[in-house]
Design a protein around this motif. Structure first.
Motif, PDB file in Angstrom:
ATOM      1  N   ARG A 176      78.893   9.059  13.018  1.00  0.00           N
ATOM      2  CA  ARG A 176      78.614   8.051  11.953  1.00  0.00           C
ATOM      3  C   ARG A 176      79.758   8.425  11.158  1.00  0.00           C
ATOM      4  NH1 ARG A 176      77.531   8.712   6.896  1.00  0.00           N
ATOM      5  NH2 ARG A 176      76.442  11.444   6.901  1.00  0.00           N
ATOM      6  N   LEU A 177      80.053  10.064  10.882  1.00  0.00           N
ATOM      7  CA  LEU A 177      81.016  10.464  10.333  1.00  0.00           C
ATOM      8  C   LEU A 177      82.844  10.227  10.994  1.00  0.00           C
ATOM      9  CD1 LEU A 177      79.631  13.667   9.526  1.00  0.00           C
ATOM     10  CD2 LEU A 177      80.318  12.042   7.837  1.00  0.00           C
ATOM     11  N   GLU A 178      82.496  10.037  12.474  1.00  0.00           N
ATOM     12  CA  GLU A 178      83.950   9.700  13.520  1.00  0.00           C
ATOM     13  C   GLU A 178      83.971   8.138  13.020  1.00  0.00           C
ATOM     14  OE1 GLU A 178      85.051   9.745  17.843  1.00  0.00           O
ATOM     15  OE2 GLU A 178      83.664   9.127  17.674  1.00  0.00           O
ATOM     16  N   GLN A 179      83.292   7.438  12.617  1.00  0.00           N
ATOM     17  CA  GLN A 179      83.507   6.319  12.362  1.00  0.00           C
ATOM     18  C   GLN A 179      83.969   5.932  10.664  1.00  0.00           C
ATOM     19  OE1 GLN A 179      83.122   3.821  14.836  1.00  0.00           O
ATOM     20  NE2 GLN A 179      83.959   1.914  13.244  1.00  0.00           N
ATOM     21  N   ARG A 180      83.476   6.563  10.093  1.00  0.00           N
ATOM     22  CA  ARG A 180      83.755   7.119   9.274  1.00  0.00           C
ATOM     23  C   ARG A 180      85.575   7.108   8.186  1.00  0.00           C
ATOM     24  NH1 ARG A 180      81.800  11.020   4.288  1.00  0.00           N
ATOM     25  NH2 ARG A 180      79.463   9.640   4.386  1.00  0.00           N
ATOM     26  N   ALA A 181      85.516   8.279   9.232  1.00  0.00           N
ATOM     27  CA  ALA A 181      87.057   8.666   9.851  1.00  0.00           C
ATOM     28  C   ALA A 181      87.980   7.522  10.333  1.00  0.00           C
ATOM     29  CB  ALA A 181      87.210  10.297  10.522  1.00  0.00           C
ATOM     30  N   ILE A 205      83.218  16.972  21.185  1.00  0.00           N
ATOM     31  CA  ILE A 205      83.470  16.444  23.038  1.00  0.00           C
ATOM     32  C   ILE A 205      82.754  15.825  23.542  1.00  0.00           C
ATOM     33  CG2 ILE A 205      84.137  18.116  25.274  1.00  0.00           C
ATOM     34  CD1 ILE A 205      85.998  18.657  23.420  1.00  0.00           C
ATOM     35  N   LYS A 206      81.667  15.802  23.346  1.00  0.00           N
ATOM     36  CA  LYS A 206      80.351  14.999  24.031  1.00  0.00           C
ATOM     37  C   LYS A 206      80.726  13.381  23.006  1.00  0.00           C
ATOM     38  CE  LYS A 206      75.845  14.282  25.807  1.00  0.00           C
ATOM     39  NZ  LYS A 206      74.881  15.459  25.950  1.00  0.00           N
ATOM     40  N   TYR A 207      80.638  12.985  22.081  1.00  0.00           N
ATOM     41  CA  TYR A 207      80.006  11.697  21.503  1.00  0.00           C
ATOM     42  C   TYR A 207      81.248  11.728  21.149  1.00  0.00           C
ATOM     43  CZ  TYR A 207      75.476  14.335  22.021  1.00  0.00           C
ATOM     44  OH  TYR A 207      74.797  14.840  22.135  1.00  0.00           O
ATOM     45  N   CYS A 208      82.723  12.308  21.031  1.00  0.00           N
ATOM     46  CA  CYS A 208      83.568  11.508  19.775  1.00  0.00           C
ATOM     47  C   CYS A 208      84.393  10.635  21.336  1.00  0.00           C
ATOM     48  CB  CYS A 208      84.370  12.335  19.655  1.00  0.00           C
ATOM     49  SG  CYS A 208      84.245  13.065  17.713  1.00  0.00           S
ATOM     50  N   GLN A 209      85.524   9.559  20.800  1.00  0.00           N
ATOM     51  CA  GLN A 209      86.455   9.635  21.068  1.00  0.00           C
ATOM     52  C   GLN A 209      87.826   9.674  22.121  1.00  0.00           C
ATOM     53  OE1 GLN A 209      85.393   6.076  21.966  1.00  0.00           O
ATOM     54  NE2 GLN A 209      83.958   6.505  21.103  1.00  0.00           N
ATOM     55  N   GLY A 210      87.790   9.452  22.818  1.00  0.00           N
ATOM     56  CA  GLY A 210      88.746  10.646  23.776  1.00  0.00           C
ATOM     57  C   GLY A 210      90.491  10.719  22.639  1.00  0.00           C
ATOM     58  N   ASP A 211      90.950   9.504  21.915  1.00  0.00           N
ATOM     59  CA  ASP A 211      91.475   9.860  20.689  1.00  0.00           C
ATOM     60  C   ASP A 211      91.760   9.935  19.515  1.00  0.00           C
ATOM     61  OD1 ASP A 211      90.358   7.243  19.673  1.00  0.00           O
ATOM     62  OD2 ASP A 211      92.585   6.007  19.585  1.00  0.00           O
ATOM     63  N   ILE A 232      90.945  14.625  21.515  1.00  0.00           N
ATOM     64  CA  ILE A 232      89.339  15.393  22.023  1.00  0.00           C
ATOM     65  C   ILE A 232      89.501  15.190  23.621  1.00  0.00           C
ATOM     66  CG2 ILE A 232      86.882  14.005  23.129  1.00  0.00           C
ATOM     67  CD1 ILE A 232      87.128  15.397  19.662  1.00  0.00           C
ATOM     68  N   ASP A 233      90.846  13.966  23.981  1.00  0.00           N
ATOM     69  CA  ASP A 233      90.993  13.636  25.274  1.00  0.00           C
ATOM     70  C   ASP A 233      91.624  15.458  25.865  1.00  0.00           C
ATOM     71  OD1 ASP A 233      89.507  11.710  25.815  1.00  0.00           O
ATOM     72  OD2 ASP A 233      91.392  10.791  26.101  1.00  0.00           O
ATOM     73  N   THR A 234      92.604  15.684  25.157  1.00  0.00           N
ATOM     74  CA  THR A 234      92.642  17.087  25.217  1.00  0.00           C
ATOM     75  C   THR A 234      91.468  18.341  25.256  1.00  0.00           C
ATOM     76  OG1 THR A 234      95.128  15.910  24.663  1.00  0.00           O
ATOM     77  CG2 THR A 234      95.210  18.787  24.404  1.00  0.00           C
ATOM     78  N   TRP A 235      91.169  18.142  24.740  1.00  0.00           N
ATOM     79  CA  TRP A 235      90.348  19.123  24.139  1.00  0.00           C
ATOM     80  C   TRP A 235      89.203  19.684  25.532  1.00  0.00           C
ATOM     81  CZ3 TRP A 235      90.808  23.542  21.836  1.00  0.00           C
ATOM     82  CH2 TRP A 235      91.247  23.754  20.056  1.00  0.00           C
ATOM     83  N   ARG A 236      88.873  17.899  25.838  1.00  0.00           N
ATOM     84  CA  ARG A 236      88.213  18.269  27.130  1.00  0.00           C
ATOM     85  C   ARG A 236      88.742  19.025  28.597  1.00  0.00           C
ATOM     86  NH1 ARG A 236      86.283  11.618  25.834  1.00  0.00           N
ATOM     87  NH2 ARG A 236      84.934  12.700  24.434  1.00  0.00           N
ATOM     88  N   LYS A 237      90.228  18.666  28.492  1.00  0.00           N
ATOM     89  CA  LYS A 237      91.083  19.894  29.978  1.00  0.00           C
ATOM     90  C   LYS A 237      91.691  20.684  29.420  1.00  0.00           C
ATOM     91  CE  LYS A 237      93.687  15.502  30.835  1.00  0.00           C
ATOM     92  NZ  LYS A 237      95.104  14.204  30.392  1.00  0.00           N
ATOM     93  N   LYS A 238      91.351  21.176  27.688  1.00  0.00           N
ATOM     94  CA  LYS A 238      91.543  22.167  27.846  1.00  0.00           C
ATOM     95  C   LYS A 238      89.851  23.630  28.370  1.00  0.00           C
ATOM     96  CE  LYS A 238      94.100  23.829  24.070  1.00  0.00           C
ATOM     97  NZ  LYS A 238      94.602  24.934  24.794  1.00  0.00           N
ATOM     98  N   GLY A 239      89.642  22.796  27.778  1.00  0.00           N
ATOM     99  CA  GLY A 239      87.900  22.982  27.465  1.00  0.00           C
ATOM    100  C   GLY A 239      87.604  24.005  25.784  1.00  0.00           C
ATOM    101  N   LEU A 252      88.321  16.656  11.938  1.00  0.00           N
ATOM    102  CA  LEU A 252      87.900  15.349  12.953  1.00  0.00           C
ATOM    103  C   LEU A 252      88.746  14.506  11.697  1.00  0.00           C
ATOM    104  CD1 LEU A 252      87.083  14.437  14.789  1.00  0.00           C
ATOM    105  CD2 LEU A 252      85.044  13.174  13.940  1.00  0.00           C
ATOM    106  N   LEU A 253      89.879  13.569  12.258  1.00  0.00           N
ATOM    107  CA  LEU A 253      90.421  12.014  12.654  1.00  0.00           C
ATOM    108  C   LEU A 253      90.292  11.798  13.069  1.00  0.00           C
ATOM    109  CD1 LEU A 253      91.519  11.109   9.844  1.00  0.00           C
ATOM    110  CD2 LEU A 253      93.913  11.703  10.386  1.00  0.00           C
ATOM    111  N   ALA A 254      90.253  10.332  13.758  1.00  0.00           N
ATOM    112  CA  ALA A 254      89.529   9.214  14.508  1.00  0.00           C
ATOM    113  C   ALA A 254      90.504   8.511  14.075  1.00  0.00           C
ATOM    114  CB  ALA A 254      87.955   8.224  14.298  1.00  0.00           C
TER     115      ALA A 254
END
Length: 254
Positions: A176-181, A205-211, A232-239, A252-254
Motif C-alpha cells: 500500500r505504501l509503495e503504491q502511495r509512493a 525485497i519480496k513484495y516491492c516492484q523491481g524498479d 529492489i532488483d539490485t538489492w535482490r542481486k546484492k543480498g 522507499l520510492l517507487a
C-alpha cells in the motif's frame, strides 16, 4: 494569567547521540550549554540518560540532578495507535511540576530527537496545554539524516514508523505504501526494532516492484555508518547488508 505563565520554566527538547560517539560530535556548544544548566530531566530510560548527561559540562554533580523516567504506561504500542495525552493529564502534569514551579527542564530520548517516534510527544503536548514554553534544541535525527542521504524525493515524504510484524498485514502495508509512493511521488520512511531489521528488508525485497528504490541507512553518525540506495532488483542481486541489531532507517520510492 500572563504573569503566571511567564513564571514557568522552559521545556528543552534535547536530541541525544545515535550511538557510541562523543557529545561534541553530536551537539553544538549552544545546545550543550542549555542542557548543562538544567537540574530537572524527564527521560525515556535513566541509565542511558545518565551516560549521556555525564559527558556534558554540567553545572553541578550528576548525582544531584533530578531525573524522572517516563512511566511505561505512557509508552505507545509501536505497532498500534499512539496514546492520547489527555488520558494521562494527572501523571504528565506531575512530571512537569518543576517547570510549573519555575525551573527549566530537559526532555531526553534514548537516541535522536524526543517526540519523533518517541513517547516524549505526550509530555510536549501536555506542556503546551499548561502554557509551558517548549524549545527544541539542535541535534541529530536519524530520520532526517537518512532522508538527506537517500537521494530520493526530499520535497514529499512521509514517516510511517513501524510496519506490522505478521503476515498478511505486513505485505498489505508495504505494498500500500509503495503504491502511495508511486502515485504521489512521495518517499516513504520506516524504522524497525534492530533485531527485526533483516525481516523488514526481506519484506521490501519480496513484495516491492523491481524498479522501486530502497535506501538502507545504518549506524548513522557513527564510524560504522552504512548508507546505500539501490533498486529492489539490485538489492535482490546484492543480498541483505549487515544490519542485524544495528539501528537502521529505510526509505522507499517507487
Amino acid at each position: 494569567m500572563t504573569n503566571a505563565l511567564s513564571s514557568f520554566g522552559k521545556l528543552f527538547l534535547i536530541p541525544s547521540w545515535l550511538g557510541n560517539t562523543t557529545v561534541d560530535q553530536t551537539l553544538p556548544n549552544a545546545t550543550q550549554a542549555l542542557v548543562a544548566a538544567c537540574q530537572y530531566f524527564i527521560v525515556e530510560n535513566a541509565k542511558p540518560a545518565r551516560a549521556f548527561l555525564k559527558t556534558l559540562p554540567l553545572s553541578q554533580p550528576l548525582q544531584s540532578l533530578h531525573i524522572q523516567e517516563l512511566p511505561r504506561s505512557l509508552a505507545a504500542d509501536i505497532h498500534g495507535q499512539p496514546l492520547d495525552y489527555r488520558q494521562h493529564r494527572a501523571l504528565l502534569r506531575e512530571l512537569l511540576a518543576p517547570a510549573q514551579a519555575g525551573h527549566n527542564m530537559g526532555l531526553l530520548a534514548d537516541a535522536g530527537c524526543p517526540g519523533i517516534a518517541d513517547p516524549g510527544a505526550l509530555v510536549v503536548a501536555c506542556a503546551h496545554e499548561l502554557g509551558i514554553s517548549v524549545q527544541p534544541l539542535i541535534g541529530p535525527s536519524s530520520i532526517l539524516l537518512a532522508l538527506m542521504a537517500a537521494g530520493l524525493n526530499g520535497q514529499q515524504f512521509a514517516f510511517n514508523g513501524y510496519v506490522p510484524q505478521q503476515e498478511p498485514d505486513r505485505q498489505r502495508q508495504i505494498q500500500r505504501l509503495e503504491q502511495r509512493a508511486k502515485q504521489e511521488n512521495q518517499t516513504q520512511v520506516f524504522i524497525e526494532t534492530p533485531y527485526r531489521n533483516v525481516a523488514l528488508f526481506d519484506g521490501f525485497i519480496k513484495y516491492c516492484q523491481g524498479d522501486s528504490r530502497l535506501t538502507v541507512a545504518t549506524d548513522l553518525s557513527l564510524a560504522s555508518e552504512y548508507i546505500q540506495t539501490h533498486t529492489i532488483d539490485t538489492w535482490r542481486k546484492k543480498g541483505a547488508p549487515d544490519i542485524h541489531r544495528r539501528p537502521t532507517v529505510f526509505c522507499l520510492l517507487a
